[in-house]
Motif scaffolding. Structure first.
Motif, PDB file in Angstrom:
ATOM      1  N   GLU A  89     100.490  88.176 -58.115  1.00 52.38           N
ATOM      2  CA  GLU A  89     100.431  89.121 -59.326  1.00 52.38           C
ATOM      3  C   GLU A  89     101.451  90.297 -59.095  1.00 52.38           C
ATOM      4  O   GLU A  89     102.328  90.569 -60.245  1.00 52.38           O
ATOM      5  CB  GLU A  89      99.028  89.382 -59.450  1.00 52.38           C
ATOM      6  CG  GLU A  89      98.781  90.027 -60.904  1.00 52.38           C
ATOM      7  CD  GLU A  89      98.925  91.554 -60.796  1.00 52.38           C
ATOM      8  OE1 GLU A  89      99.566  91.953 -61.908  1.00 52.38           O
ATOM      9  OE2 GLU A  89      98.719  92.232 -59.818  1.00 52.38           O
ATOM     10  N   ARG A  90     101.293  90.916 -58.037  1.00 53.61           N
ATOM     11  CA  ARG A  90     102.157  92.112 -57.808  1.00 53.61           C
ATOM     12  C   ARG A  90     103.640  91.929 -57.413  1.00 53.61           C
ATOM     13  O   ARG A  90     104.495  92.465 -58.134  1.00 53.61           O
ATOM     14  CB  ARG A  90     101.357  92.960 -56.792  1.00 53.61           C
ATOM     15  CG  ARG A  90      99.947  93.537 -57.136  1.00 53.61           C
ATOM     16  CD  ARG A  90      99.389  94.384 -55.917  1.00 53.61           C
ATOM     17  NE  ARG A  90     100.424  95.368 -55.574  1.00 53.61           N
ATOM     18  CZ  ARG A  90     100.189  95.980 -54.353  1.00 53.61           C
ATOM     19  NH1 ARG A  90      99.336  95.734 -53.545  1.00 53.61           N
ATOM     20  NH2 ARG A  90     101.218  96.936 -54.131  1.00 53.61           N
ATOM     21  N   ALA A  91     103.813  91.094 -56.582  1.00 49.35           N
ATOM     22  CA  ALA A  91     105.088  90.496 -56.172  1.00 49.35           C
ATOM     23  C   ALA A  91     106.087  90.235 -57.278  1.00 49.35           C
ATOM     24  O   ALA A  91     107.289  90.300 -57.326  1.00 49.35           O
ATOM     25  CB  ALA A  91     105.090  89.878 -54.822  1.00 49.35           C
ATOM     26  N   GLY A  92     105.421  89.261 -58.058  1.00 53.05           N
ATOM     27  CA  GLY A  92     106.129  88.945 -59.178  1.00 53.05           C
ATOM     28  C   GLY A  92     106.848  89.826 -60.043  1.00 53.05           C
ATOM     29  O   GLY A  92     107.642  89.541 -60.907  1.00 53.05           O
ATOM     30  N   ARG A  93     106.149  91.085 -60.213  1.00 54.40           N
ATOM     31  CA  ARG A  93     106.577  92.098 -61.006  1.00 54.40           C
ATOM     32  C   ARG A  93     107.692  92.761 -60.279  1.00 54.40           C
ATOM     33  O   ARG A  93     108.338  93.847 -60.889  1.00 54.40           O
ATOM     34  CB  ARG A  93     105.565  93.127 -61.440  1.00 54.40           C
ATOM     35  CG  ARG A  93     104.360  92.230 -62.039  1.00 54.40           C
ATOM     36  CD  ARG A  93     103.669  93.554 -62.960  1.00 54.40           C
ATOM     37  NE  ARG A  93     103.183  94.373 -62.060  1.00 54.40           N
ATOM     38  CZ  ARG A  93     101.845  94.377 -61.328  1.00 54.40           C
ATOM     39  NH1 ARG A  93     101.230  93.364 -61.672  1.00 54.40           N
ATOM     40  NH2 ARG A  93     101.667  95.225 -60.583  1.00 54.40           N
TER      41      ARG A  93
END
Length: 204
Positions: A80-84
């Motif tokens: 969820e976070r690294a995808g941003r």
């Protein structure tokens, strides 16, 4: 519409299993892996030992389930976070921060420094598998970096992936490090990402 008895029982079993896992996580945090007993976990969960053993045949099975539970949670947070993120360094910082946060929650570094031999053996024996797991976590971001021309010339995706896995595999059990506060997951994540990516990325 009524709920079938089998569904109700399955839901109750799942709730009990979740309760046991959370109690086990709490016990490992407080006592360390070596000192956590099935009796401790049953007491923390407010369940009988018979109920505990109905779900987990021994400590090994319980610890395995806790590890898998944590891995799923870590991977969901990283995805969820690294995808941003837009750079490999930022993505690696997320991976390292999440791994560090899990290790800090279990006080792995503290337990290792205090001489928890069971934990030390566990960490040593699983280091190869942990590197493989971390390699899988960073792989999508290494590929993205390669496609964007972010990797330095001459560095392959495999080399970058393996170096990052080596660098991050022990993010959750750092001890004796003076240049970063090992109790701060974000600080550990940023520090490891900066150090690990310095030789990989063109603009790092």
């Amino acid at each position: 519409m009524t709920t079938a008895p089998e569904q109700t029982e399955a839901a109750a079993d799942e709730a009990t299993r979740d309760r046991i896992l959370r109690a086990g996580m709490d016990c490992v945090t407080r006592y360390g892996r070596a000192k956590t007993t099935m009796r401790d976990v049953a007491r923390a969960a407010g369940l009988s030992r018979a109920t505990l053993y109905r779900h987990f045949v021994d400590r090994g099975a319980l610890f395995h389930a806790i590890r898998e539970f944590e891995r799923r949670r870590d991977l969901a947070a990283i995805t969820e976070r690294a995808g941003r993120t837009t750079t490999l360094t930022d993505a690696v910082a997320v991976v390292a921060e999440v791994l560090a946060a899990t290790g800090i929650r279990y006080r792995q570094g503290e337990h290792l420094a205090a001489g928890d031999e069971d934990l030390a053996r566990y960490v040593a024996l699983r280091l190869g598998r942990e590197r493989e797991r971390v390699a899988g976590m960073v792989r999508p971001y290494v590929r993205r970096a390669a496609a964007a021309g972010e990797l330095r010339p001459g560095i392959s995706e495999t080399e970058a992936e393996e170096w990052l896995a080596l660098s991050l595999a022990q993010a959750g059990s750092l001890t004796g490090v003076r240049s970063v506060d090992v109790r701060d997951p974000a600080a550990v994540g940023g520090w490891l990402a900066r150090m690990a990516c310095a030789g990989l990325c063109v603009d790092a």
